[in-house]
Write an enzyme that holds these catalytic residues in place. Structure first.
Site, mmCIF file in Angstrom:
data_model
loop_
_atom_site.group_PDB
_atom_site.id
_atom_site.type_symbol
_atom_site.label_atom_id
_atom_site.label_comp_id
_atom_site.label_asym_id
_atom_site.label_seq_id
_atom_site.Cartn_x
_atom_site.Cartn_y
_atom_site.Cartn_z
ATOM 1 N N GLU A 1 33.726 38.281 43.577
ATOM 2 C CA GLU A 1 32.834 39.438 43.496
ATOM 3 C C GLU A 1 32.575 39.845 42.047
ATOM 4 O O GLU A 1 32.495 41.021 41.709
ATOM 5 C CB GLU A 1 33.435 40.619 44.274
ATOM 6 C CG GLU A 1 33.611 40.323 45.757
ATOM 7 C CD GLU A 1 34.232 41.481 46.517
ATOM 8 O OE1 GLU A 1 34.434 42.554 45.908
ATOM 9 O OE2 GLU A 1 34.511 41.306 47.720
ATOM 10 N N CYS A 2 32.426 38.858 41.182
ATOM 11 C CA CYS A 2 32.250 39.087 39.752
ATOM 12 C C CYS A 2 30.825 38.714 39.352
ATOM 13 O O CYS A 2 30.182 37.874 39.997
ATOM 14 C CB CYS A 2 33.262 38.231 38.976
ATOM 15 S SG CYS A 2 33.123 38.320 37.177
ATOM 16 N N GLY A 3 30.356 39.320 38.273
ATOM 17 C CA GLY A 3 29.045 38.954 37.762
ATOM 18 C C GLY A 3 28.993 37.505 37.303
ATOM 19 O O GLY A 3 27.915 36.912 37.202
#
Length: 201
Positions: free
Chosen positions: A75-77
């Protein structure tokens, strides 16, 4: 009496010289031993971990291959880097290159899932086929032993480092030795990595 005294002095001189030579030899041996101890570093081959499916993964099975170790998150950029990681793995996996991923929840709680959820996410969204290990901690008091090795110069012989964020990259040569640390924002397809894989850097 005078002859006896001269003989005694000569014997004492010879003993002193011999003892001095032995002392120097001992000092030299000790110094070399200390230097060898100081320069001795570890390799990643000593570690055994579990993969996302609970099976043991032995790093010694990767001898002779260049290894890229990366901490990942769902769930990271930077999560789209999975796509590029898979692309270079597919392109170079038959040329003695492998990627080993370690999911970690150390940054922004961006890897909250279980090992099973992470495995499904990677497969479904990015078709990941490179080895993915079970979720670990890559920093802090509970830092996994693999990352202790990667981040401590006293163990890896290269440099001290801190894992800055998700998708930081550690490059290891065919002998299991750490040779380079790259920022999370360096893309897997960056020439610095591709040239390294191809032996150009």
């Amino acid at each position: 009496m005078r002859k006896l005294l001269l003989l005694s002095c000569s014997a004492l001189f010879l003993w002193s010289c011999q003892n001095n030579a032995q002392t120097k030899q001992f000092a030299s041996t000790t110094k070399n031993t200390v230097m060898n101890t100081q320069t001795k570093t570890e390799t990643i081959y000593q570690f055994k971990v579990n993969d996302l499916y609970g099976k043991q993964f032995d790093f010694s099975s990767l001898k002779g291959k260049k290894i890229l170790v990366v901490n990942t998150a769902s769930e990271c950029g930077l999560t789209p880097q999975y796509k590029d990681l898979e692309a270079i793995y597919e392109k170079y996996k038959d040329k003695n290159f492998v990627i080993v991923g370690f999911p970690a929840n150390n940054f922004g709680a961006q890897e909250p899932g279980s090992n099973d959820q992470i495995a499904k996410f990677c497969k479904m969204n990015y078709g990941v086929t490179f080895p993915m290990m079970s979720k670990i901690s890559v920093k802090g008091n509970d830092q996994h032993e693999v990352y202790q090795f990667l981040t401590q110069k006293s163990r890896n012989g290269l440099q001290d480092s801190q894992v800055e964020w998700n998708f930081q990259k550690y490059l290891l040569n065919e002998k299991g030795e750490l040779v380079k640390v790259l920022s999370p924002r360096v893309l897997p397809t960056d020439p610095e990595i591709v040239d390294w894989i191809n032996g150009k850097s």
